[in-house]
Enzyme design. Structure first.
Site, PDB file in Angstrom:
ATOM      1  N   HIS A 249     -55.508   8.773  12.155  1.00 10.01           N
ATOM      2  CA  HIS A 249     -54.528   8.558  13.225  1.00 10.01           C
ATOM      3  C   HIS A 249     -53.175   9.169  12.872  1.00 10.01           C
ATOM      4  CE1 HIS A 249     -51.764   6.426  15.940  1.00 10.01           C
ATOM      5  NE2 HIS A 249     -52.814   6.258  16.725  1.00 10.01           N
ATOM      6  N   ALA A 250     -52.672   8.904  11.674  1.00 14.39           N
ATOM      7  CA  ALA A 250     -51.446   9.507  11.126  1.00 14.39           C
ATOM      8  C   ALA A 250     -50.169   9.084  11.846  1.00 14.39           C
ATOM      9  CB  ALA A 250     -51.552  11.034  11.115  1.00 14.39           C
ATOM     10  N   ASP A 251     -50.237   8.089  12.732  1.00  7.88           N
ATOM     11  CA  ASP A 251     -49.017   7.622  13.402  1.00  7.88           C
ATOM     12  C   ASP A 251     -49.151   6.147  13.775  1.00  7.88           C
ATOM     13  OD1 ASP A 251     -46.480   7.734  14.417  1.00  7.88           O
ATOM     14  OD2 ASP A 251     -47.050   8.631  16.329  1.00  7.88           O
ATOM     15  N   VAL A 252     -49.683   5.340  12.853  1.00  5.42           N
ATOM     16  CA  VAL A 252     -49.822   3.906  13.102  1.00  5.42           C
ATOM     17  C   VAL A 252     -48.432   3.272  13.056  1.00  5.42           C
ATOM     18  CG1 VAL A 252     -50.844   1.750  12.308  1.00  5.42           C
ATOM     19  CG2 VAL A 252     -52.124   3.890  12.081  1.00  5.42           C
TER      20      VAL A 252
ATOM     21  N   ASN B 192     -46.975   1.933  18.827  1.00  2.00           N
ATOM     22  CA  ASN B 192     -48.246   2.537  19.233  1.00  2.00           C
ATOM     23  C   ASN B 192     -49.383   1.524  19.308  1.00  2.00           C
ATOM     24  OD1 ASN B 192     -47.149   5.075  19.509  1.00  2.00           O
ATOM     25  ND2 ASN B 192     -47.659   5.707  17.423  1.00  2.00           N
TER      26      ASN B 192
END
Length: 512
Positions: A272-275, A279
């Site tokens: 995911h790299a954007d937890v 979000n």
């Protein structure tokens, strides 16, 4: 000669005083802002410590609804992929030093994608009876995904009047329509990623159950560059009805999000790299979280970045291609939720790619789980005291903004980066009483080894951490077994100093 030595010594003393003042002033300000707000105000008392003498009239109704939701969610064969272990065999490619790995340029890979597109032909027969984006084939060079026209229902989504603008950013605009949320995407890369991700998820057996806590698209339209989703009331960042009485509910929610991250990484091979809290979208009923999903896949990437993703779209007959971009450690996750180990690499080697730190699905999974642990940290602070949480979050964001605004070549960027790590260590130490003795010391040792010029300042900070007392109010959470598991999750994920190491069970077995 003597004058040169004296001048050098004087310069060294001035430099030390500068760094000492920098750290101590910031630490003092942050400590004072927290300590002055540890007493519960009236609002916090009402939120976090409900009085038995004045129960809410809708208490029984809310509890009944929550139990119903929980029973419905648990009756299905839910994923329990909460034990993330990694093989540390010497033959594994992940054992190589991340700083010595060759980094293939995205420009070269984009040229290869263009060459691949010229070789791939569209199989029009494959569109027959196709209802969802589906993988057609996969080779060493590319993955071919077909997106049907029927799936892009313009009459129901794109052509609907836009009632209200929900938000706008660098990736697009989000509108509320009769059928849910429609997001107008500005770039092709994000809509391609959404189509590929959905095609990747639905090929897994039982994906409807496993992806219940991932926000996936209801409709994708390449003609209008829009993606439509189910509407959720709010996100975890703006949720402010925290209550210790709902600890079981919060622990269960984070457990479900852990399962969603494990499914995304271990089964779908996507990071995911954007937890972040913003979000994680939720539907709530007062202090209870009824449903939570992880969304926003703008930075989502496949673990194997060498293959190009090629989309065959029935809507306009065009073939579109995209390759994985080089995600550097400084470009992943919001800085407030960035894992501590990743933040350490941002300070020491900010141009490092995440593919140089993670090579296997379990390693990417650990990285995403560590970011979720950072989300749980700030969430749990709200349970202790609303004012304390606001002070901590305000202090963190102010320091983090200074870090982001500093130019790369400026020495202050490293100083602010160190300060970000120290603040995070201090908060987790005050939240989890056993964290510093188990994991915090090793992080401080790494910082001292990496920055010997700050050794005296860091040693002073180390002494403070060793003597620090927990936040007032932590005991209320520790007395609750679900709160204890939540704090254990925070402590384990914050203590990870290498994504290749086993994380172990992060939650006890869920009992209904």
């Amino acid at each position: 000669m003597l004058s040169k030595i004296m001048a050098s010594k004087s310069q060294s003393v001035c430099s030390f005083k500068k760094y000492k003042n920098f750290f101590m002033n910031n630490v003092r300000l942050l400590r004072e802002s927290i300590l002055l707000n540890t007493n519960h105000d009236v609002v916090t008392e009402q939120k976090c410590h409900k009085s038995d003498q004045n129960p809410k009239r809708s208490r029984a109704k809310i509890q009944k609804r929550y139990n119903s939701e929980k029973k419905h969610a648990c009756c299905v064969s839910n994923l329990h992929l909460t034990c993330v272990e990694v093989s540390l065999s010497s033959s594994s490619p992940s054992q190589s030093d991340p700083r010595t790995v060759d980094n293939d340029s995205s420009v070269a890979r984009k040229k290869r994608v263009t060459a691949y597109l010229q070789q791939v032909e569209c199989d029009e027969d494959f569109f027959k009876d196709l209802r969802l984006p589906t993988k057609h084939s996969e080779t060493d060079k590319w993955t071919l995904v077909y997106v049907p026209r029927v799936f892009s229902d313009c009459d129901s989504y794109c052509a609907r009047p836009r009632k209200r603008l929900l938000g706008a950013g660098s990736y697009g605009e989000a509108y509320l329509t009769d059928r849910g949320v429609t997001k107008k995407v500005f770039s092709n890369s994000e809509i391609l990623a959404e189509a590929y991700m959905l095609a990747n998820i639905i090929q897994v057996e039982g994906w409807e159950i496993h992806a219940a806590h991932l926000r996936i698209a209801n409709s994708i339209c390449f003609r209008h560059n829009t993606v439509s989703y189910t509407f959720y009331k709010t996100d975890l960042y703006h949720f402010n009805a925290h209550s210790v009485d709902a600890l079981e509910n919060y622990r269960y929610t984070f457990r479900q999000l852990c399962d969603a991250i494990c499914f995304l990484n271990l089964r779908c091979k996507l990071v995911h790299a954007d937890v972040s809290a913003s979000n994680i979208l939720i539907n709530t009923d007062e202090e209870y979280i009824l449903h939570a999903v992880l969304g926003d896949y703008s930075l989502c990437s496949r673990h194997d970045r060498e293959r190009a993703i090629i989309i065959m779209n029935e809507n306009n007959g065009k073939s579109l291609g995209v390759c994985q971009s080089d995600l550097q450690v400084e470009g992943t996750y919001q800085i407030v939720y960035r894992p501590l180990h990743l933040m350490f690499w941002c300070v020491t080697m900010r141009t490092l790619s995440i593919w140089q730190l993670c090579r296997e699905a379990r390693e990417f999974c650990v990285m995403d789980l560590c970011a979720l642990g950072r989300v749980a940290t700030l969430f749990t602070l709200h349970l202790i005291s609303h004012e304390t949480s606001v002070s901590v979050r305000r202090g963190l964001f102010s320091v983090h903004k200074k870090y982001e605004k500093e130019k790369t070549a400026n020495g202050h960027k490293v100083e602010y980066g160190i300060h970000v790590i120290l603040n995070s260590l201090w908060i987790v130490t005050c939240l989890c009483p056993t964290f510093y003795k188990q994991s915090g010391i090793s992080m401080m040792t790494k910082l001292i080894e990496a920055f010997p010029q700050h050794e005296k300042c860091l040693n002073t900070y180390t002494k403070w951490l060793g003597e620090e007392l927990p936040f007032r109010g932590v005991g209320i959470i520790l007395e609750n077994k679900y709160g204890q598991e939540l704090l254990d999750f925070i402590s384990k994920t914050s203590g990870v100093d290498d994504f290749r190491k086993p994380l172990g069970p992060i939650f006890e077995t869920l009992t209904v």
